[in-house]
Scaffold this motif. Sequence first.
Motif, PDB file in Angstrom:
ATOM      1  N   TRP A 120      37.197  51.016  57.175  1.00 24.77           N
ATOM      2  CA  TRP A 120      38.531  50.295  57.671  1.00 24.77           C
ATOM      3  C   TRP A 120      37.896  49.213  58.002  1.00 24.77           C
ATOM      4  O   TRP A 120      36.964  49.196  58.552  1.00 24.77           O
ATOM      5  CB  TRP A 120      39.028  51.040  59.067  1.00 24.77           C
ATOM      6  CG  TRP A 120      38.106  52.252  59.861  1.00 24.77           C
ATOM      7  CD1 TRP A 120      36.839  52.790  59.636  1.00 24.77           C
ATOM      8  CD2 TRP A 120      37.893  50.722  61.216  1.00 24.77           C
ATOM      9  NE1 TRP A 120      36.486  52.789  61.133  1.00 24.77           N
ATOM     10  CE2 TRP A 120      36.139  51.230  61.578  1.00 24.77           C
ATOM     11  CE3 TRP A 120      37.768  49.398  61.291  1.00 24.77           C
ATOM     12  CZ2 TRP A 120      35.640  51.053  62.362  1.00 24.77           C
ATOM     13  CZ3 TRP A 120      37.199  48.484  62.561  1.00 24.77           C
ATOM     14  CH2 TRP A 120      35.645  49.710  64.071  1.00 24.77           C
ATOM     15  N   HIS A 147      43.200  49.210  70.493  1.00 24.63           N
ATOM     16  CA  HIS A 147      43.490  50.288  70.508  1.00 24.63           C
ATOM     17  C   HIS A 147      45.044  50.562  71.428  1.00 24.63           C
ATOM     18  O   HIS A 147      44.691  50.503  72.929  1.00 24.63           O
ATOM     19  CB  HIS A 147      42.952  51.848  70.659  1.00 24.63           C
ATOM     20  CG  HIS A 147      42.169  51.354  69.208  1.00 24.63           C
ATOM     21  ND1 HIS A 147      40.580  50.726  69.437  1.00 24.63           N
ATOM     22  CD2 HIS A 147      42.618  51.744  67.797  1.00 24.63           C
ATOM     23  CE1 HIS A 147      40.249  51.098  67.927  1.00 24.63           C
ATOM     24  NE2 HIS A 147      41.217  51.570  67.335  1.00 24.63           N
ATOM     25  N   THR A 178      35.864  55.691  59.074  1.00 28.80           N
ATOM     26  CA  THR A 178      36.209  56.971  59.931  1.00 28.80           C
ATOM     27  C   THR A 178      35.832  58.243  59.150  1.00 28.80           C
ATOM     28  O   THR A 178      36.099  57.711  57.303  1.00 28.80           O
ATOM     29  CB  THR A 178      37.379  56.767  60.008  1.00 28.80           C
ATOM     30  OG1 THR A 178      37.290  56.179  61.260  1.00 28.80           O
ATOM     31  CG2 THR A 178      38.246  58.513  60.812  1.00 28.80           C
ATOM     32  N   TYR A 229      42.712  50.578  55.222  1.00 28.69           N
ATOM     33  CA  TYR A 229      41.665  51.805  55.347  1.00 28.69           C
ATOM     34  C   TYR A 229      42.076  51.476  53.688  1.00 28.69           C
ATOM     35  O   TYR A 229      42.305  52.551  52.746  1.00 28.69           O
ATOM     36  CB  TYR A 229      42.548  52.899  55.759  1.00 28.69           C
ATOM     37  CG  TYR A 229      42.952  53.277  56.593  1.00 28.69           C
ATOM     38  CD1 TYR A 229      42.374  52.211  58.143  1.00 28.69           C
ATOM     39  CD2 TYR A 229      43.894  54.291  57.688  1.00 28.69           C
ATOM     40  CE1 TYR A 229      42.180  52.511  58.940  1.00 28.69           C
ATOM     41  CE2 TYR A 229      43.445  54.488  58.878  1.00 28.69           C
ATOM     42  CZ  TYR A 229      42.871  53.851  59.747  1.00 28.69           C
ATOM     43  OH  TYR A 229      43.487  53.748  61.570  1.00 28.69           O
ATOM     44  N   TYR A 271      31.284  56.671  67.694  1.00 26.12           N
ATOM     45  CA  TYR A 271      31.646  58.530  68.428  1.00 26.12           C
ATOM     46  C   TYR A 271      32.406  59.113  67.100  1.00 26.12           C
ATOM     47  O   TYR A 271      32.282  59.332  66.665  1.00 26.12           O
ATOM     48  CB  TYR A 271      32.465  57.366  69.479  1.00 26.12           C
ATOM     49  CG  TYR A 271      33.963  56.831  68.748  1.00 26.12           C
ATOM     50  CD1 TYR A 271      34.112  55.733  68.636  1.00 26.12           C
ATOM     51  CD2 TYR A 271      34.719  58.357  68.863  1.00 26.12           C
ATOM     52  CE1 TYR A 271      36.235  55.453  68.008  1.00 26.12           C
ATOM     53  CE2 TYR A 271      36.349  57.528  68.182  1.00 26.12           C
ATOM     54  CZ  TYR A 271      36.592  56.340  67.724  1.00 26.12           C
ATOM     55  OH  TYR A 271      37.713  55.970  66.996  1.00 26.12           O
ATOM     56  N   THR A 318      44.005  62.694  63.340  1.00 27.03           N
ATOM     57  CA  THR A 318      43.116  61.198  64.432  1.00 27.03           C
ATOM     58  C   THR A 318      44.046  60.726  64.943  1.00 27.03           C
ATOM     59  O   THR A 318      45.516  61.503  64.987  1.00 27.03           O
ATOM     60  CB  THR A 318      42.583  60.131  63.432  1.00 27.03           C
ATOM     61  OG1 THR A 318      44.006  59.373  63.136  1.00 27.03           O
ATOM     62  CG2 THR A 318      41.778  60.306  62.379  1.00 27.03           C
ATOM     63  N   ARG A 319      43.930  60.235  66.918  1.00 31.54           N
ATOM     64  CA  ARG A 319      45.341  60.014  67.811  1.00 31.54           C
ATOM     65  C   ARG A 319      46.427  59.627  67.107  1.00 31.54           C
ATOM     66  O   ARG A 319      47.709  60.207  67.306  1.00 31.54           O
ATOM     67  CB  ARG A 319      44.499  59.518  68.707  1.00 31.54           C
ATOM     68  CG  ARG A 319      43.358  60.523  69.623  1.00 31.54           C
ATOM     69  CD  ARG A 319      42.649  60.093  70.379  1.00 31.54           C
ATOM     70  NE  ARG A 319      41.693  58.473  69.732  1.00 31.54           N
ATOM     71  CZ  ARG A 319      40.514  57.597  70.308  1.00 31.54           C
ATOM     72  NH1 ARG A 319      40.323  57.435  71.817  1.00 31.54           N
ATOM     73  NH2 ARG A 319      39.762  57.163  69.125  1.00 31.54           N
ATOM     74  N   GLY A 320      46.312  58.788  66.799  1.00 35.80           N
ATOM     75  CA  GLY A 320      47.110  57.699  66.326  1.00 35.80           C
ATOM     76  C   GLY A 320      47.379  56.514  67.133  1.00 35.80           C
ATOM     77  O   GLY A 320      47.271  56.934  68.279  1.00 35.80           O
ATOM     78  N   HIS A 321      47.741  55.574  66.473  1.00 36.12           N
ATOM     79  CA  HIS A 321      47.765  54.888  67.611  1.00 36.12           C
ATOM     80  C   HIS A 321      48.642  53.219  67.172  1.00 36.12           C
ATOM     81  O   HIS A 321      48.708  53.152  65.684  1.00 36.12           O
ATOM     82  CB  HIS A 321      45.979  53.508  67.700  1.00 36.12           C
ATOM     83  CG  HIS A 321      46.131  53.173  66.789  1.00 36.12           C
ATOM     84  ND1 HIS A 321      44.639  54.242  65.936  1.00 36.12           N
ATOM     85  CD2 HIS A 321      45.590  52.288  66.298  1.00 36.12           C
ATOM     86  CE1 HIS A 321      43.886  53.060  65.227  1.00 36.12           C
ATOM     87  NE2 HIS A 321      44.542  52.220  65.202  1.00 36.12           N
ATOM     88  N   PHE A 345      36.919  57.104  54.186  1.00 34.79           N
ATOM     89  CA  PHE A 345      37.453  55.767  54.763  1.00 34.79           C
ATOM     90  C   PHE A 345      37.235  54.530  55.565  1.00 34.79           C
ATOM     91  O   PHE A 345      36.603  55.031  56.409  1.00 34.79           O
ATOM     92  CB  PHE A 345      39.178  56.019  54.568  1.00 34.79           C
ATOM     93  CG  PHE A 345      39.045  55.962  56.307  1.00 34.79           C
ATOM     94  CD1 PHE A 345      39.868  54.945  57.055  1.00 34.79           C
ATOM     95  CD2 PHE A 345      39.502  57.312  56.722  1.00 34.79           C
ATOM     96  CE1 PHE A 345      40.258  55.929  58.180  1.00 34.79           C
ATOM     97  CE2 PHE A 345      39.854  57.459  58.497  1.00 34.79           C
ATOM     98  CZ  PHE A 345      40.040  56.810  58.562  1.00 34.79           C
ATOM     99  N   GLU A 370      45.809  45.848  59.462  1.00 37.59           N
ATOM    100  CA  GLU A 370      44.059  46.803  59.149  1.00 37.59           C
ATOM    101  C   GLU A 370      44.528  46.936  58.462  1.00 37.59           C
ATOM    102  O   GLU A 370      45.845  47.686  57.021  1.00 37.59           O
ATOM    103  CB  GLU A 370      44.260  47.471  60.064  1.00 37.59           C
ATOM    104  CG  GLU A 370      42.654  48.620  59.770  1.00 37.59           C
ATOM    105  CD  GLU A 370      42.891  49.604  61.610  1.00 37.59           C
ATOM    106  OE1 GLU A 370      43.536  50.325  61.866  1.00 37.59           O
ATOM    107  OE2 GLU A 370      41.825  49.919  61.062  1.00 37.59           O
TER     108      GLU A 370
END
Length: 188
Positions: free
Chosen positions: A149, A157, A70, A98, A23, A84-87, A147, A96
């Motif tokens: 992930w 998320h 990403t 990266y 996406y 990025t949005r961040g979560h 990167f 996770e």
Amino acid sequence: MLFPQGVAIDGATGAVSPATGRYVKKLSALRDLYASPALVDAFIAEHGDVNAYEVIEYRPEGSDICFGTTIMAPGMIGDEYFLTRGHYHAKKDRGETYYTQSGEGLLLLHSRDGEARVVEMRPGICAFIPPEWAHRSVNTGTTPLVFVWMCTIDAGHDYGEVATRGMRQRAVEQDGRPTVVDNPNYAT
Ligand code: M6P
Ligand code: ZN
């Protein structure tokens, strides 16, 4: 039945082959995350609604783990770098990693109990994101930040808290250099 597979990842472009999904996030979708949404509007008026970042996934049905890339465009909104949005993860005990392939950036993190940390993103650094740390990446360079992930497939998320409270810190350019500053608008 799951079968092994070699997945090609291009460290320069972030292309994943084969991929199971992808996406693109337009800058307009991220408007309210920046310190100055009005400057996002001005940026879009001048440059158009650019692709801020793209996520490409390898998420095999029935697997316990998944990974992908990403690809973050370079850019700035005022003095703030593209982000990025961040979560947090929806499942609270999931972390996770990266692993940066190209470009340069910063990974901003904060824990639910008030700690804040920054991990440099550059080729050769694999960032460890523990469970229960909100995370947002920013591209501080002039080239795409790419990167890889990897996380468990059920991590999920949780965007709500970062969307409403923000991140504790912002990455801005000061005296020509990436600098991390406290976010005065962080809602404690
Ligand atoms: C990384 C991973 C993805 C995430 C993406 C963009 O690639 O953590 O799961 O979707 O960053 O970050 P966000 O979803 O916060 O915009
Ligand atoms: Zn995550």
